[in-house]
Write a protein that holds these residues in place. Structure first.
Motif, PDB file in Angstrom:
ATOM      1  N   UNK A 177       0.976  -1.444   0.291  1.00 35.56           N
ATOM      2  CA  UNK A 177       0.457   0.114   0.210  1.00 35.56           C
ATOM      3  C   UNK A 177       1.123   0.851   0.087  1.00 35.56           C
ATOM      4  N   UNK A 178       0.515   2.139  -1.077  1.00 34.83           N
ATOM      5  CA  UNK A 178       1.925   3.285  -1.155  1.00 34.83           C
ATOM      6  C   UNK A 178       1.154   4.194  -0.706  1.00 34.83           C
ATOM      7  N   UNK A 179       1.979   5.281  -0.812  1.00 37.12           N
ATOM      8  CA  UNK A 179       1.805   7.073   0.525  1.00 37.12           C
ATOM      9  C   UNK A 179       0.561   7.060   0.166  1.00 37.12           C
ATOM     10  N   UNK A 180       0.191   7.826   1.102  1.00 35.41           N
ATOM     11  CA  UNK A 180      -1.789   8.918   0.949  1.00 35.41           C
ATOM     12  C   UNK A 180      -2.671   7.556   0.839  1.00 35.41           C
ATOM     13  N   UNK A 181      -2.638   6.239   0.698  1.00 33.18           N
ATOM     14  CA  UNK A 181      -3.578   5.100  -0.012  1.00 33.18           C
ATOM     15  C   UNK A 181      -4.768   5.607   1.384  1.00 33.18           C
ATOM     16  N   UNK A 182      -6.142   5.701   1.122  1.00 35.33           N
ATOM     17  CA  UNK A 182      -7.501   5.220   1.578  1.00 35.33           C
ATOM     18  C   UNK A 182      -7.277   4.622   1.277  1.00 35.33           C
ATOM     19  N   UNK A 183      -7.720   3.577   2.549  1.00 35.43           N
ATOM     20  CA  UNK A 183      -8.687   2.235   2.778  1.00 35.43           C
ATOM     21  C   UNK A 183      -9.759   2.533   3.036  1.00 35.43           C
ATOM     22  N   UNK A 184     -11.129   2.871   2.803  1.00 32.05           N
ATOM     23  CA  UNK A 184     -11.659   2.872   4.102  1.00 32.05           C
ATOM     24  C   UNK A 184     -12.580   1.566   4.364  1.00 32.05           C
ATOM     25  N   UNK A 185     -13.804   1.222   5.320  1.00 33.76           N
ATOM     26  CA  UNK A 185     -14.189   0.602   6.520  1.00 33.76           C
ATOM     27  C   UNK A 185     -14.469  -1.203   5.104  1.00 33.76           C
ATOM     28  N   UNK A 186     -13.714  -1.412   6.435  1.00 29.21           N
ATOM     29  CA  UNK A 186     -14.081  -3.024   5.770  1.00 29.21           C
ATOM     30  C   UNK A 186     -14.294  -3.948   4.158  1.00 29.21           C
ATOM     31  N   UNK A 187     -13.354  -2.609   3.606  1.00 33.01           N
ATOM     32  CA  UNK A 187     -12.395  -3.177   1.951  1.00 33.01           C
ATOM     33  C   UNK A 187     -11.541  -3.969   2.314  1.00 33.01           C
ATOM     34  N   UNK A 188     -11.063  -5.377   1.670  1.00 30.29           N
ATOM     35  CA  UNK A 188     -10.095  -5.535   1.965  1.00 30.29           C
ATOM     36  C   UNK A 188      -9.212  -5.609   0.176  1.00 30.29           C
ATOM     37  N   UNK A 189      -7.999  -5.895   1.038  1.00 28.10           N
ATOM     38  CA  UNK A 189      -6.669  -5.684   0.118  1.00 28.10           C
ATOM     39  C   UNK A 189      -6.500  -6.930  -0.533  1.00 28.10           C
ATOM     40  N   UNK A 190      -6.240  -7.871  -1.192  1.00 24.75           N
ATOM     41  CA  UNK A 190      -5.521  -8.976  -1.252  1.00 24.75           C
ATOM     42  C   UNK A 190      -4.828  -9.405  -2.365  1.00 24.75           C
ATOM     43  N   UNK A 191      -3.349  -9.860  -2.322  1.00 31.60           N
ATOM     44  CA  UNK A 191      -2.087  -9.704  -3.240  1.00 31.60           C
ATOM     45  C   UNK A 191      -2.546  -8.762  -3.993  1.00 31.60           C
ATOM     46  N   UNK A 192      -2.401  -7.742  -4.033  1.00 26.03           N
ATOM     47  CA  UNK A 192      -2.512  -6.683  -4.771  1.00 26.03           C
ATOM     48  C   UNK A 192      -1.673  -5.155  -4.299  1.00 26.03           C
ATOM     49  N   UNK A 193      -0.817  -4.546  -4.987  1.00 29.60           N
ATOM     50  CA  UNK A 193      -0.164  -3.231  -5.391  1.00 29.60           C
ATOM     51  C   UNK A 193      -1.633  -1.563  -5.463  1.00 29.60           C
ATOM     52  N   UNK A 194      -1.167  -1.358  -4.436  1.00 28.96           N
ATOM     53  CA  UNK A 194      -2.649   0.340  -4.464  1.00 28.96           C
ATOM     54  C   UNK A 194      -1.902   1.306  -4.538  1.00 28.96           C
ATOM     55  N   UNK A 195      -1.535   2.020  -6.128  1.00 20.48           N
ATOM     56  CA  UNK A 195      -0.491   3.195  -6.268  1.00 20.48           C
ATOM     57  C   UNK A 195      -1.231   3.842  -4.888  1.00 20.48           C
ATOM     58  N   UNK A 196       0.120   5.505  -5.074  1.00 20.67           N
ATOM     59  CA  UNK A 196      -0.041   7.247  -4.653  1.00 20.67           C
ATOM     60  C   UNK A 196      -1.500   7.395  -4.776  1.00 20.67           C
ATOM     61  N   UNK A 197      -2.200   7.550  -3.805  1.00 21.15           N
ATOM     62  CA  UNK A 197      -3.161   8.779  -3.733  1.00 21.15           C
ATOM     63  C   UNK A 197      -4.080   8.181  -3.891  1.00 21.15           C
ATOM     64  N   UNK A 198      -4.061   6.731  -4.053  1.00 20.07           N
ATOM     65  CA  UNK A 198      -5.446   6.221  -4.392  1.00 20.07           C
ATOM     66  C   UNK A 198      -6.772   5.638  -3.486  1.00 20.07           C
ATOM     67  N   UNK A 199      -7.900   5.131  -3.923  1.00 24.41           N
ATOM     68  CA  UNK A 199      -8.696   5.217  -2.451  1.00 24.41           C
ATOM     69  C   UNK A 199      -9.896   3.901  -2.781  1.00 24.41           C
ATOM     70  N   UNK A 200      -9.729   2.728  -1.895  1.00 24.49           N
ATOM     71  CA  UNK A 200     -10.376   1.470  -1.922  1.00 24.49           C
ATOM     72  C   UNK A 200     -11.765   2.288  -1.007  1.00 24.49           C
ATOM     73  N   UNK A 201     -12.766   2.089  -1.245  1.00 22.25           N
ATOM     74  CA  UNK A 201     -14.277   2.930  -0.752  1.00 22.25           C
ATOM     75  C   UNK A 201     -14.959   1.483   0.320  1.00 22.25           C
ATOM     76  N   UNK A 202     -15.608   2.203   0.801  1.00 20.38           N
ATOM     77  CA  UNK A 202     -16.428   1.084   1.704  1.00 20.38           C
ATOM     78  C   UNK A 202     -17.323   0.358   1.443  1.00 20.38           C
ATOM     79  N   UNK A 203     -16.093  -1.197   2.015  1.00 20.15           N
ATOM     80  CA  UNK A 203     -16.802  -3.107   1.489  1.00 20.15           C
ATOM     81  C   UNK A 203     -15.885  -2.921   0.520  1.00 20.15           C
ATOM     82  N   UNK A 204     -15.062  -2.118  -0.225  1.00 22.37           N
ATOM     83  CA  UNK A 204     -14.464  -2.808  -1.639  1.00 22.37           C
ATOM     84  C   UNK A 204     -13.621  -3.525  -1.642  1.00 22.37           C
TER      85      UNK A 204
END
Length: 423
Positions: free
Chosen positions: A334-361
């Motif tokens: 999970x790179x700089x300035x990312x926001x992973x919101x409530x109850x989201x899941x990130x599995x076997x992944x790369x989330x780039x700079x300034x990314x946003x993962x929404x609720x239950x995403x």
């Protein structure tokens, strides 16, 4: 005195690392909480009497200056320098071109490393064997599955004398399951040997083109045929093995290439596991008022992780990341300035700079099970099952599932995506 040279390549040589290399040069991409090249410098800093580390590549001069300034502070007693190639001289051409600067101070041994590798780097053991055998150079090899050996430079080794008897770059048929790791140490006389290799290459080209002209088949040379290019594997290592001037050291620790963006995730896991074995204080631990930590996890001090989140194993979370309640993250970067919101899941992944993962995403890739590099993340234009990669500034809306996909920068995803390359 000893020196080291790290070949860092250039922007045009990291196309397989996109979309991540669109924001940051591949050598500076973080795995295990630090840039790829930092792990090599850290290992080199432990080599006895090593005084200088030189980076050679095609990047603009300013690219590495902030990083090298930090290295000056962290690794006192070692000087750092970046030397820029202005034309493509081959994998050994830049090394040979800057020989006067490399030889300044008369180093006894010169390490050479490719930057796109992840390794345990037993460099002192490599140096000890090199000095013990007294050959012109020593190549560090590792054992791979027979079925994948053809993807690498293969080395036939005499197990009694430790001599490399034969070197073949990516052979069409099986030659050996011992392959080059991209780590070498040479005596300073290597430059005289390279000069002879260039002379031989020039003579061969002159002879070939004289014959072509005689038969009216002359064609202009392309870049790969440039007589001034010096290829380490084909022109130097093969000749050294043929003249019994190359010994081989077997690395029994971990090793893998970092060629594609997807290969950063298993490399991240290897470095985090090594940090855990070494007892690194940089790794996160579970606490009564903090998130649940499983296995090896790096969390930047500026990141905010909700106590109900579950993180790990094999996760790197970087600066100013915000992780909300109930979030699950494993085997990810999970790179700089990312926001992973409530109850989201990130599995076997790369989330780039300034990314946003929404609720239950949910952002999910496939677990890497092979020890070989992931050279292809697409086949015939279709995304294959591997790591899920979100480029810079990608926003995944609430309750959206992104699976086994590559997303280029600055995208907003409002619907589910599976096995897609989103341009």
């Amino acid at each position: 005195m000893n020196k080291a040279v790290i070949l860092v390549g250039g922007p045009s040589r990291a196309t397989r690392f996109r979309p991540l290399s669109m924001h940051l040069p591949q050598p500076l991409f973080p795995v295990g909480g630090q840039p790829i090249i930092w792990h090599q410098i850290k290992a080199l800093s432990k080599v006895k009497d090593l005084k200088e580390i030189i980076l050679i590549g095609f990047f603009e001069d300013y690219i590495f200056q902030p990083f090298l300034s930090k290295c000056y502070e962290e690794f006192s007693g070692i000087s750092f320098k970046y030397l820029r190639e202005y034309s493509q001289l081959g994998t050994a051409g830049g090394f040979f071109h800057f020989r006067d600067q490399i030889l300044r101070g008369s180093p006894k041994n010169i390490f050479m490393l490719y930057t796109d590798i992840c390794c345990s780097f037993p460099l002192n053991d490599l140096l000890a064997q090199h000095e013990r055998h007294g050959r012109l150079g020593t190549i560090m090899v590792t054992k791979v599955d027979r079925s994948s050996a053809h993807l690498y430079g293969c080395v036939v080794v005499d197990h009694e004398t430790k001599l490399a008897e034969h070197y073949v770059e990516k052979p069409e048929t099986y030659v050996s399951d011992l392959v080059s790791t991209g780590v070498f140490v040479f005596d300073q006389e290597i430059f005289s040997f390279m000069a002879k290799a260039l002379e031989k290459r020039a003579a061969e080209f002159e002879h070939e083109h004289a014959q072509e002209n005689a038969y009216g088949r002359y064609e202009e040379l392309d870049n790969t045929q440039d007589v001034n290019r010096l290829r380490l594997e084909q022109d130097v290592l093969r000749a050294m093995a043929g003249e019994k001037k190359l010994s081989a050291y077997l690395c029994t620790g971990f090793w893998r290439q970092i060629k594609s963006a997807a290969s950063a995730v298993p490399a991240n896991a290897l470095y985090l596991q090594k940090a855990a074995t070494d007892g690194s204080v940089a790794l996160a631990t579970s606490s009564s008022d903090g998130p649940e930590i499983l296995g090896s996890v790096y969390i930047h001090p500026s990141a905010q992780i909700h106590p109900t989140a579950r993180i790990g194993p094999n996760v790197s979370i970087h600066a100013r990341v915000v992780v909300g309640p109930g979030v699950r993250i494993n085997d990810s970067i999970i790179l700089d300035n990312v926001h992973v919101k409530d109850n989201a899941a990130v599995l076997h992944a790369i989330v780039g700079w300034d990314g946003r993962i929404g609720k239950w995403g949910r952002v999910e890739g496939s677990k890497v099970t092979s020890s070989d590099d992931i050279d292809e993340v697409t086949h015939a234009g279709v995304k294959v099952n591997s790591i899920c990669i979100l480029g810079e500034d990608v926003h995944v809306k609430d309750e959206v599932f992104i699976r086994n996909s590559i997303v280029l920068p600055h995208k907003e995803l409002g619907g589910n995506k599976h096995n897609e390359v989103i341009m």
